[in-house]
Enzyme design. Sequence first.
Site, mmCIF file in Angstrom:
data_model
loop_
_atom_site.group_PDB
_atom_site.id
_atom_site.type_symbol
_atom_site.label_atom_id
_atom_site.label_comp_id
_atom_site.label_asym_id
_atom_site.label_seq_id
_atom_site.Cartn_x
_atom_site.Cartn_y
_atom_site.Cartn_z
ATOM 1 C CD GLN A 36 19.943 -20.867 -21.343
ATOM 2 O OE1 GLN A 36 19.785 -19.682 -21.048
ATOM 3 N NE2 GLN A 36 18.967 -21.623 -21.794
ATOM 4 N NE ARG A 93 18.171 -10.856 -19.267
ATOM 5 C CZ ARG A 93 17.434 -11.698 -18.548
ATOM 6 N NH1 ARG A 93 16.312 -12.177 -19.045
ATOM 7 N NH2 ARG A 93 17.807 -12.049 -17.335
ATOM 8 C CG ASN A 182 17.226 -14.960 -15.547
ATOM 9 O OD1 ASN A 182 16.576 -14.217 -16.275
ATOM 10 N ND2 ASN A 182 16.999 -16.270 -15.507
ATOM 11 C CE1 TYR A 327 10.317 -18.545 -22.162
ATOM 12 C CE2 TYR A 327 10.537 -17.797 -19.894
ATOM 13 C CZ TYR A 327 11.087 -17.999 -21.153
ATOM 14 O OH TYR A 327 12.389 -17.647 -21.396
ATOM 15 C CD GLU A 393 14.674 -15.587 -19.864
ATOM 16 O OE1 GLU A 393 13.948 -16.615 -19.833
ATOM 17 O OE2 GLU A 393 15.739 -15.507 -19.235
ATOM 18 C CD GLU A 444 16.663 -23.437 -23.790
ATOM 19 O OE1 GLU A 444 16.274 -23.176 -22.636
ATOM 20 O OE2 GLU A 444 17.018 -22.565 -24.604
ATOM 21 C CD1 TRP A 445 17.557 -23.174 -18.666
ATOM 22 C CD2 TRP A 445 19.537 -23.370 -17.680
ATOM 23 N NE1 TRP A 445 18.165 -21.934 -18.712
ATOM 24 C CE2 TRP A 445 19.389 -22.014 -18.115
ATOM 25 C CE3 TRP A 445 20.715 -23.720 -17.026
ATOM 26 C CZ2 TRP A 445 20.363 -21.054 -17.914
ATOM 27 C CZ3 TRP A 445 21.691 -22.744 -16.823
ATOM 28 C CH2 TRP A 445 21.509 -21.443 -17.261
#
Length: 528
Positions: A36, A93, A182, A327, A393, A444-445
């Site tokens: 990223q 991280r 992850n 999230y 996260e 962002e993917w």
Amino acid sequence: MSFQTCKTFTKFERQLYHYGTFPEGFHWGVSSSAYQVEGGWNADGKGPSVWDTFTQKPGNIPNNDNGDVACDSYNKIDEDLHMLRALKVKTYRFSLSWPRIFPNGYKSSLNQKGVDYYNRLIDGLIANNITPMVTLYHWDLPQVLQNINGWDNPEMINIFNEYCDFCYATFGDRVKFWITFNEPQTIAWSGYGLGQIPPNVNQPGDAPYRVAHNLLKAHAQVYHTYDEKYRASQGGLVSISLNAEWAEPLDINVPREVVAADRTLQFQLGWFAHPIFKNGDYPDAMKWQVGNKSELQGLTESRLPSFTDEDKAFIQGTADVFCMNTYTTKVVRHVTSRLDIESYETDQDAEKDNADGSINTAVNEQKAVAWGLRRLLNWLKEEYGDPEIYITENGVATGIDITVDDTDRIFFLNTYIDEALKAHNLDGVRVKGYIASSLMDSFEWLKGYTVGYGLHYVNFKLSSRPRSPKRSAHLYFDIMKNNGFPLTEDVEMLYGHFPEGFMWSTASASYQVQSILTNETEFCLSYL
């Protein structure tokens, strides 16, 4: 903690703001991942990853965005360290790019320039009193290893162990917090079931279960490698970052809805947490659901693989702390899914919807629901024996029209961190750290550069990729400095005591309480 208990304490308290602080030594941090932010996709001998292959194909990502340059962190260590130093975070991280270190996935292809890059970054963090929290695998598998079927190939267990062993030996004198994978659930389901992210395998009925089986064995293997070869001399921690969203039952008074919500949590989080933190095996709900459906579908064995007793003993207990990415929150209800569809999704017999009080964000699937975090943390405490928990996260997406004036993120951080504080201070959940996602806007993917999660704005239109702190960075700086939300003078003025001898009483009136019986109205005789 039962769902009923969660409902009781949050129905009222989720509307209240809790003032208080986390204990000394709380781990405040920010996050990133290699693909990223680094860029330098083929610089200095780096090999291609599955994300390089995927994003460089036109049409896969909005605007044909990719991570070829991203934030250019490969060439901007000093700029990144400046942001971290200014924020005064305690923890950073980040992840290591496997193909930057081993371009073809194997130690024989060692790329010293890739190793040098991470040494400079780690040394810079240590020099600034920032603790490196290092993720060994954050989705960017060397393409060469995907050519042998990637995580669907059991040979990956030993190949991954060779890579992790090298990382422990090379960086472990300074890195004391390792995360093996992850979001393994995302790897297995989105990568091998839905086929949305690389390697884009669309086999929803069986591939995710096989891949998860290999991921769990690979995680356990590299945990034991650290245990046996490095723990005594290096003294670090090893864990795995699992992803979860709180599952709120549609109706807490209907048993099957409560069971459906718990089953959803077991399929998403328990899939990996149950073997690692409980008994080395999959949750009973998963074994029953998948096994029963497999039999009804005419299969000779369950689509969910089974562990041997030796496997269970090897996997059980292979995490020193509980690390979780979260999230959002969903409301879950029971459904009876069709049997003619073989899928991890339909195996769950559950349907998700937006939760009460959901707030829209730039990513539709990640609506902000702060109160769900406290419930999730309490569930983790009860389900997994009160572990130490790190939120590795947590963050919110904003649109590209937002540069530095990110009021939505300010509200998100204030409310989500306060719910974690409630869980710690009021419920006794052992929350040890909070890592905001993320340090800066990045690739962002599947969303490319159309949304941002960063505390710092990155102008991707300029080749220099300048970084600017957002308002949320200033807020997060204050939260970390204060270690939470201490009661300030202006708020404290609202709290206090009356003087000694203050007269407390109640009031009534005879007409209101002394009832009489008339031919028109009957009152209760309160004086009897």
